[in-house]
Enzyme design. Sequence first.
Site, mmCIF file in Angstrom:
data_model
loop_
_atom_site.group_PDB
_atom_site.id
_atom_site.type_symbol
_atom_site.label_atom_id
_atom_site.label_comp_id
_atom_site.label_asym_id
_atom_site.label_seq_id
_atom_site.Cartn_x
_atom_site.Cartn_y
_atom_site.Cartn_z
ATOM 1 C CE1 TYR A 1 10.386 26.023 -22.672
ATOM 2 C CE2 TYR A 1 11.394 24.020 -23.541
ATOM 3 C CZ TYR A 1 10.287 24.699 -23.065
ATOM 4 O OH TYR A 1 9.079 24.046 -22.980
ATOM 5 C CB SER B 1 10.227 20.629 -22.512
ATOM 6 O OG SER B 1 10.728 20.503 -23.834
#
Length: 237
Positions: free
Chosen positions: A156, A144
């Site tokens: 994350y 990501s």
Amino acid sequence: MTGRLAGKIALVTGASRGIGAAVAKRFAEEGAHLILTARTVGGLEELDDEIKALGGSATLVPLDLKKFDEIDQLGAALHQRFGKLDILVASAATLGVLTPVSHTDPHVWEDAVKLNLTSNYRLIRSLDPLLRAADAGRAIFITSDASRGIAFWGAYAATKAGLDGLIKCYADEVENTAIRVNLLSPGATRTRMRAAAFPGEDPETLKTPEAITGVFVDLAGEACTRHGEIVKADDYV
């Protein structure tokens, strides 16, 4: 079935929805036999019905990737049944909770580390011999742009940055084999995780998971020469 992945054995984690499910269906259309893992049995069964409707075939493996011994058992079972693994698509991930780093609950942090990072190391540990046994093993891990660091995305972002480093190390280690390993960054895509992260966003403005499956096929094919890269799906869509 005929197709660019005809006769290939492909394992997709996080296959019950979103990008994982879309990739599984596209791989089935391209002729691969799918090994599908997810925690949600109902989701896997629905996907299996869709794959059968496409004329494809799948083996369903309900699996919690945070139970690392189950990953070892998966590798052993695949070795016994198929003797190889042509393609690995590691799609499973958790967003965690968007909050300041100083406010992150330890359980949220540990959950993100287990699923987003450690489970991928355990997949490599378990499945590397099977990828080496294939004529042209291919492994694709989903990363990501958040890995660069964004406020409130601490768990994350940190685990995706760790994944980037891990996979680049693995790619370097298998440079002189037939295996090709890459990271793929989907960008803004219409998924449940995206909706949770951006609840006010209009999903109709985002590309669908199906729109980026062609990139996965390119990276999974025997003709793929890309290796150790972070491939951005938006460059193809």
